[in-house]
Scaffold this active site. Structure first.
Site, PDB file in Angstrom:
ATOM      1  N   GLY A  46      27.823  15.725 -30.639  1.00 54.67           N
ATOM      2  CA  GLY A  46      26.610  15.727 -31.440  1.00 54.67           C
ATOM      3  C   GLY A  46      25.560  16.629 -30.832  1.00 54.67           C
ATOM      4  O   GLY A  46      25.599  16.913 -29.629  1.00 54.67           O
ATOM      5  N   GLN A  51      17.272  20.120 -29.002  1.00 53.50           N
ATOM      6  CA  GLN A  51      18.051  20.474 -27.803  1.00 53.50           C
ATOM      7  C   GLN A  51      18.251  21.975 -27.665  1.00 53.50           C
ATOM      8  O   GLN A  51      18.589  22.470 -26.592  1.00 53.50           O
ATOM      9  CB  GLN A  51      19.426  19.782 -27.832  1.00 53.50           C
ATOM     10  CG  GLN A  51      19.336  18.283 -27.659  1.00 53.50           C
ATOM     11  CD  GLN A  51      20.715  17.654 -27.665  1.00 53.50           C
ATOM     12  OE1 GLN A  51      21.254  17.364 -28.720  1.00 53.50           O
ATOM     13  NE2 GLN A  51      21.301  17.487 -26.486  1.00 53.50           N
ATOM     14  N   CYS A  93      24.938  13.115 -22.294  1.00 53.69           N
ATOM     15  CA  CYS A  93      24.163  13.961 -23.212  1.00 53.69           C
ATOM     16  C   CYS A  93      24.265  15.401 -22.734  1.00 53.69           C
ATOM     17  O   CYS A  93      24.229  15.663 -21.533  1.00 53.69           O
ATOM     18  CB  CYS A  93      22.707  13.504 -23.200  1.00 53.69           C
ATOM     19  SG  CYS A  93      21.622  14.531 -24.192  1.00 53.69           S
ATOM     20  N   LEU A  94      24.376  16.318 -23.696  1.00 54.64           N
ATOM     21  CA  LEU A  94      24.466  17.739 -23.328  1.00 54.64           C
ATOM     22  C   LEU A  94      23.192  18.210 -22.618  1.00 54.64           C
ATOM     23  O   LEU A  94      23.212  19.215 -21.925  1.00 54.64           O
ATOM     24  CB  LEU A  94      24.711  18.587 -24.583  1.00 54.64           C
ATOM     25  CG  LEU A  94      26.068  18.363 -25.270  1.00 54.64           C
ATOM     26  CD1 LEU A  94      26.107  19.076 -26.607  1.00 54.64           C
ATOM     27  CD2 LEU A  94      27.214  18.842 -24.383  1.00 54.64           C
ATOM     28  N   HIS A 135      21.815   8.137 -31.072  1.00 54.63           N
ATOM     29  CA  HIS A 135      21.481   9.012 -29.946  1.00 54.63           C
ATOM     30  C   HIS A 135      20.792  10.298 -30.447  1.00 54.63           C
ATOM     31  O   HIS A 135      19.776  10.719 -29.896  1.00 54.63           O
ATOM     32  CB  HIS A 135      22.780   9.332 -29.192  1.00 54.63           C
ATOM     33  CG  HIS A 135      22.645  10.273 -28.038  1.00 54.63           C
ATOM     34  ND1 HIS A 135      22.940   9.912 -26.737  1.00 54.63           N
ATOM     35  CD2 HIS A 135      22.279  11.571 -27.976  1.00 54.63           C
ATOM     36  CE1 HIS A 135      22.744  10.950 -25.939  1.00 54.63           C
ATOM     37  NE2 HIS A 135      22.351  11.975 -26.665  1.00 54.63           N
ATOM     38  N   GLU A 136      21.359  10.897 -31.513  1.00 56.85           N
ATOM     39  CA  GLU A 136      20.789  12.158 -32.026  1.00 56.85           C
ATOM     40  C   GLU A 136      19.426  11.944 -32.671  1.00 56.85           C
ATOM     41  O   GLU A 136      18.521  12.762 -32.514  1.00 56.85           O
ATOM     42  CB  GLU A 136      21.726  12.820 -33.045  1.00 56.85           C
ATOM     43  CG  GLU A 136      23.081  13.244 -32.522  1.00 56.85           C
ATOM     44  CD  GLU A 136      23.049  13.958 -31.192  1.00 56.85           C
ATOM     45  OE1 GLU A 136      22.042  14.618 -30.854  1.00 56.85           O
ATOM     46  OE2 GLU A 136      24.025  13.831 -30.451  1.00 56.85           O
ATOM     47  N   HIS A 139      16.793  11.885 -30.199  1.00 58.64           N
ATOM     48  CA  HIS A 139      16.378  13.228 -29.773  1.00 58.64           C
ATOM     49  C   HIS A 139      15.247  13.758 -30.658  1.00 58.64           C
ATOM     50  O   HIS A 139      14.352  14.455 -30.187  1.00 58.64           O
ATOM     51  CB  HIS A 139      17.550  14.215 -29.877  1.00 58.64           C
ATOM     52  CG  HIS A 139      18.424  14.259 -28.654  1.00 58.64           C
ATOM     53  ND1 HIS A 139      17.952  14.586 -27.404  1.00 58.64           N
ATOM     54  CD2 HIS A 139      19.758  14.055 -28.502  1.00 58.64           C
ATOM     55  CE1 HIS A 139      18.954  14.565 -26.530  1.00 58.64           C
ATOM     56  NE2 HIS A 139      20.067  14.235 -27.168  1.00 58.64           N
TER      57      HIS A 139
HETATM   58 NI    NI Z   1      22.016  14.050 -26.353  1.00 57.23          NI
END
Ligand code: NI
Length: 179
Positions: A46, A51, A93-94, A135-136, A139
């Site tokens: 995701g 991000q 998380c990225l 989660h997204e 963000h």
């Molecule tokens: Ni994330």
């Protein structure tokens, strides 16, 4: 389409609240494509627009690691309209380097948003997809999964991160699911 750079914690942009998309334009569609390409290149399951430094309420997800593209979801202005139950998932998380932690979230969610044609899309999700959607959407509100763990655990991580940024050495813990 282009693979974009993913911002990493503690970048302050990750803490900003993203703005709703008023109208889907060619630029919006290009941004969504960049997000999909960036998510697959990472690789992650995701990605939210902030991000990659774009403060718009857009998320993309694909929780299927086996067949990429088959379960691709692109959502503009997503909102959680129903949530129930509880589940704990080991999240990464990225944007949060070399760290995972167990996070408690709703077990099932219903999310409503728009597609690139400004049509309403409604998704009912459970398990990893429910985790990834929550989660997204976090963000988009400037929230990271490390805000949802104990302060002790978070402080341990931020101390470890500072040390590793100073020394240039990678940290020992490796992420499992990158959202
Ligand atoms: Ni994330």
């Amino acid at each position: 389409m282009a693979v974009r750079e993913i911002l990493k914690y503690p970048d302050p942009v990750l803490r900003k609240v993203a703005l709703p998309v008023e109208r889907v334009t060619d630029a919006t569609v290009r941004l969504v494509h960049d997000m999909v390409e960036t998510m697959y290149a990472a690789p992650g399951v995701g990605l939210a627009a902030p991000q990659i430094g774009e403060l718009h309420r857009i998320i993309v997800l694909d929780v299927d690691y086996q067949e990429r593209g088959k379960r691709l979801i692109k959502l503009i202005n997503p909102v959680i309209c129903r949530s129930e139950g509880e589940q704990i998932w080991e999240e990464g998380c990225l944007s949060v380097k070399d760290f995972t932690a167990e996070v408690k979230r709703a077990a099932r969610v219903e999310v409503v948003g728009l597609n690139e044609k400004e049509q309403e899309v409604r998704i009912e999700a459970e398990e990893l997809l429910a985790v990834a959607l929550q989660h997204e959407i976090d963000h988009l509100d400037g929230k990271l999964f490390i805000d949802r763990i104990s302060r002790l655990r978070r402080d341990l991580y931020t101390r470890r991160l500072k040390k590793s940024l100073r020394s240039g050495k990678p940290q020992p813990e490796a992420p499992r699911v990158l959202i």
